[in-house]
Design a protein around this motif. Structure first.
Motif, PDB file in Angstrom:
ATOM      1  N   LEU A 133      11.131  -4.849   2.194  1.00 20.95           N
ATOM      2  CA  LEU A 133      11.832  -3.655   2.364  1.00 20.95           C
ATOM      3  C   LEU A 133      12.621  -3.517   3.825  1.00 20.95           C
ATOM      4  O   LEU A 133      13.715  -3.047   3.804  1.00 20.95           O
ATOM      5  N   VAL A 156      17.292  -4.155  -2.737  1.00 20.57           N
ATOM      6  CA  VAL A 156      16.231  -3.191  -3.409  1.00 20.57           C
ATOM      7  C   VAL A 156      15.678  -3.684  -4.567  1.00 20.57           C
ATOM      8  O   VAL A 156      14.536  -3.259  -4.704  1.00 20.57           O
ATOM      9  N   ARG A 157      16.608  -4.356  -5.373  1.00 16.47           N
ATOM     10  CA  ARG A 157      16.045  -4.946  -6.501  1.00 16.47           C
ATOM     11  C   ARG A 157      14.933  -5.745  -6.261  1.00 16.47           C
ATOM     12  O   ARG A 157      13.951  -5.693  -7.045  1.00 16.47           O
ATOM     13  N   VAL A 160      12.811  -5.784  -3.682  1.00 20.31           N
ATOM     14  CA  VAL A 160      11.582  -5.236  -3.371  1.00 20.31           C
ATOM     15  C   VAL A 160      10.991  -4.716  -4.584  1.00 20.31           C
ATOM     16  O   VAL A 160       9.788  -4.893  -4.845  1.00 20.31           O
ATOM     17  N   TRP A 161      11.860  -4.089  -5.430  1.00 23.21           N
ATOM     18  CA  TRP A 161      11.187  -3.515  -6.574  1.00 23.21           C
ATOM     19  C   TRP A 161      10.490  -4.643  -7.655  1.00 23.21           C
ATOM     20  O   TRP A 161       9.457  -4.417  -7.949  1.00 23.21           O
ATOM     21  N   ILE A 162      11.119  -5.792  -7.827  1.00 22.68           N
ATOM     22  CA  ILE A 162      10.591  -6.738  -8.699  1.00 22.68           C
ATOM     23  C   ILE A 162       9.386  -7.324  -7.906  1.00 22.68           C
ATOM     24  O   ILE A 162       8.098  -7.518  -8.536  1.00 22.68           O
ATOM     25  N   SER A 163       9.414  -7.514  -6.571  1.00 26.11           N
ATOM     26  CA  SER A 163       8.055  -7.795  -5.982  1.00 26.11           C
ATOM     27  C   SER A 163       7.013  -6.948  -6.071  1.00 26.11           C
ATOM     28  O   SER A 163       5.852  -7.307  -6.298  1.00 26.11           O
ATOM     29  N   TRP A 164       7.367  -5.666  -6.091  1.00 25.77           N
ATOM     30  CA  TRP A 164       6.163  -4.734  -6.096  1.00 25.77           C
ATOM     31  C   TRP A 164       5.779  -4.480  -7.417  1.00 25.77           C
ATOM     32  O   TRP A 164       4.584  -4.441  -7.690  1.00 25.77           O
ATOM     33  N   SER A 165       6.537  -4.793  -8.409  1.00 24.48           N
ATOM     34  CA  SER A 165       6.288  -4.466  -9.778  1.00 24.48           C
ATOM     35  C   SER A 165       5.420  -5.733 -10.571  1.00 24.48           C
ATOM     36  O   SER A 165       4.662  -5.520 -11.417  1.00 24.48           O
ATOM     37  N   TRP A 194       6.685  -7.589  -1.112  1.00 20.03           N
ATOM     38  CA  TRP A 194       7.742  -6.232  -1.081  1.00 20.03           C
ATOM     39  C   TRP A 194       7.657  -5.480   0.404  1.00 20.03           C
ATOM     40  O   TRP A 194       8.584  -4.799   0.665  1.00 20.03           O
TER      41      TRP A 194
END
Lengths: 171, 431
Positions: free
Chosen positions: A132, A106-107, A109-114, A128
């Protein structure tokens, strides 16, 4: 509750099957594209995303059907009480490890997204999105492990062991 | 100190695996433990990034697709057709229809990536037919058990994809490297049947009714679908038209078409085959994911390098090293499956193998051969499990009747050691 969880594992399994079909179509397309000299970018990467999704989304249902392999030599030989202890240990360790995996997936995904991380390959997709699927599958696996642990402690059935008539055809 | 860490990790690995923790998770767990304890790198992010990277590769895509192809063919009528096409030709060789086991497995191996699938697909048709005609059980089952392992050696091969990805060796070349050893090993098995039949003529039942040449050729038509599939899959790889991954997709499409033509393709079968392929891939994929991270962790703490230095310092000749490795693999194969064996070996032994000067292509086929042996040694041997399902016999009996074939494979490994060209010649011809 039990049946809702099972439906959840099955749904993820169904998505995994769709991902496998997607992998076949993607690879097929890349063969066609080359033969017909079409210019479709990044199909290689898409095939990779599809099999990641197939792998991780199928984790819970494969686990529930008892098809992940383990060394059962010792468990089979020990008296009931000890093999029971080993089962509890396996489920505890499995829950901890899959929860760890889920957390960091999950982290990721969050890093890739942000950070707006995009694929280095020709497709340049935002990473991301395919990640997912991995995160979702890992969460499913962690839930399934906890479900199995609780079921075991409460004496409820979890594993569907009679489902795999052909479990041995694995390699 | 380093030796102590190495020993600790190896013991921990064996304990965790033996405790019954699911193998993929066990590899992951040992990796996490090793990295937390012996390195300062942040573990979690490195873990998911490695797993993401190793499971999202184009090369690996060949693996699930070949698994799927095997599942489709397992549910088709391909093996019945093969029995009808092959048996008229084999009635007059000493050993008669026992050879259907070997040739059938060798042919099916050329469209299937797995040894257990080969064993199950061919066995479900040959075992009842051979029993009906009065062939002795120990030969019917023993030869099937040995010949089923050709599924690993004759391409396509799941285990070669796993090795190729781990050792960074071309999968197309590995596939081609398996062709000649596969055919030779099949001939060795057939030679064994011939020798047995000449020594025990009273145990070989009479031939089926004589069939003329034209009728034989006509019956041979049942072999056409499988031959067409082999040409599509292996031909496209050998000629360089397709990569292994593309050939796998062609194979899935071809198998679906074949099943549709023979009328055995229903939605239900399609759904079952797909579901089964996805779950088998998931099972293997979890092991690959765990192993990818374990390899990274081992690399950080330098265990493979130290082991290579240690073994290099022993001054073993390559032949002695090969014998030691073979013994070690056979032992490991007594309780681990082939894929876990290969990934664990690659995580720890790759530098040792390289510094000993083994060609990685040759070593890949060597590992496949040894894993084949492990398939038929108890207590954990997947071909034995399949045969147990088919025959309902004791695993000890199954292991005993497979033993002669096991020893033939050991001698075959010696042969490819002294004549490595058997392995390296064909891939050398590719561009």
């Amino acid at each position: 509750m039990k049946s809702a969880l099972l439906a959840f594992y099955r749904l993820l399994g169904l998505l995994a099957m769709l991902a496998m079909v997607a992998a076949l179509i993607t690879v097929g397309l890349s063969v066609l594209a080359r033969e017909a000299s079409w210019d479709i970018q990044g199909l290689d990467a898409y095939a990779g995303y599809a099999i990641v999704a197939a792998l991780f989304l199928a984790l819970p249902i494969t686990f529930q059907r008892g098809e992940h392999i383990r060394v059962t030599l010792l468990m089979g030989k020990l008296p009931q009480r000890w093999s029971n202890a080993l089962q509890v240990w396996s489920l505890l360790a499995g829950s901890a490890l899959s929860a760890l995996l889920a957390w960091f997936a999950v982290r990721l995904v969050w890093i890739s997204w942000s950070t707006h991380d995009v694929s280095p390959a020709m497709d340049a997709s935002p990473l991301w999105i395919p990640q997912l699927a991995m995160a979702l599958g890992c969460i499913g696996m962690a839930v399934a492990c906890l479900d199995a642990l609780l079921s075991h402690l409460l004496g409820l059935p979890f594993f569907d062991t009679h489902a795999h008539g052909e479990a041995a055809r694995i390699e | 100190m380093d030796a102590l860490i190495a020993l600790l990790l190896i013991v921990l690995m064996l304990v965790v695996l033996g405790s019954g923790l699911w193998i993929g998770l066990a590899l992951l767990g040992v990796g996490v433990f090793a990295m937390e304890l012996f390195s300062t790198r942040p573990v979690g992010d490195a873990m998911v990034l490695t797993i993401w990277g190793s499971t999202s590769s184009w090369t690996l895509t060949a693996l699930p697709l070949f698994l799927w192809m095997g599942e489709i063919l397992f549910r088709s009528k391909l093996s019945e057709g093969m029995f009808r096409g092959l048996s008229p030709w084999l009635n007059h060789i000493p050993g008669r229809l026992l050879h259907v086991n070997v040739i059938g497995c060798a042919i099916f191996a050329a469209v299937s990536g797995s040894s257990a699938a080969t064993c199950a697909t061919i066995g479900k048709i040959t075992l009842p037919e051979l029993k009906k005609r009065g062939y002795p059980d120990h030969m019917a089952v023993g030869t099937l058990s040995g010949a089923g392992t050709l599924g690993l050696l004759i391409p396509p091969s799941i285990i070669m994809i796993v090795y190729g990805v781990a050792a960074n060796v071309s999968i197309a070349k590995l596939f081609m490297a398996g062709v000649i050893p596969g055919i030779l090993l099949a001939m060795v098995f057939m030679g064994y049947i011939v020798v047995w039949a000449l020594r025990n003529p009273q145990q070989v039942p009479a031939a089926d009714a004589h069939v003329g040449l034209l009728a034989k050729l006509y019956e041979g038509r049942h072999l056409l679908p499988v031959v067409a599939l082999i040409i599509v899959v292996l031909g496209s790889i050998y000629s360089g038209i397709a990569t292994a991954t593309e050939a796998a997709a062609l194979g899935v499409a071809g198998s679906l078409a074949l099943a549709a033509i023979e009328g055995s393709l229903s939605w239900r079968k399609f759904y079952e085959g797909l579901g089964s392929a996805v779950r088998v891939y998931c099972m293997i994929g979890l092991i690959l994911a765990g192993a990818a991270f374990l390899t990274l962790a081992m690399g950080f703490i330098g265990l493979p390098r130290h082991l290579a230095e240690f073994i290099g310092g022993l001054g073993l000749s390559p032949f002695a090293l090969m014998l030691v490795l073979m013994g070690f693999f056979i032992l490991l194969g007594c309780f681990l499956d082939g894929i876990s064996m290969v990934v664990l070996t690659m995580a720890v032994l790759l530098p040792t193998v390289q510094s000993a000067g083994f060609d990685l292509l040759w070593f890949g086929i060597f590992i496949v051969l040894v894993v084949e042996m492990a398939q038929i040694t108890p207590p954990v041997g997947f071909n034995l499990f399949v045969l147990q399902g088919l025959t309902k016999r004791e695993i000890t009996w199954l292991a005993r009747v497979s033993m002669p074939l096991f020893w033939l494979m050991v001698s075959f490994v010696m042969l490819v050691y002294f004549v490595p060209g058997i392995i390296t010649w064909l891939p050398g011809l590719m561009q």
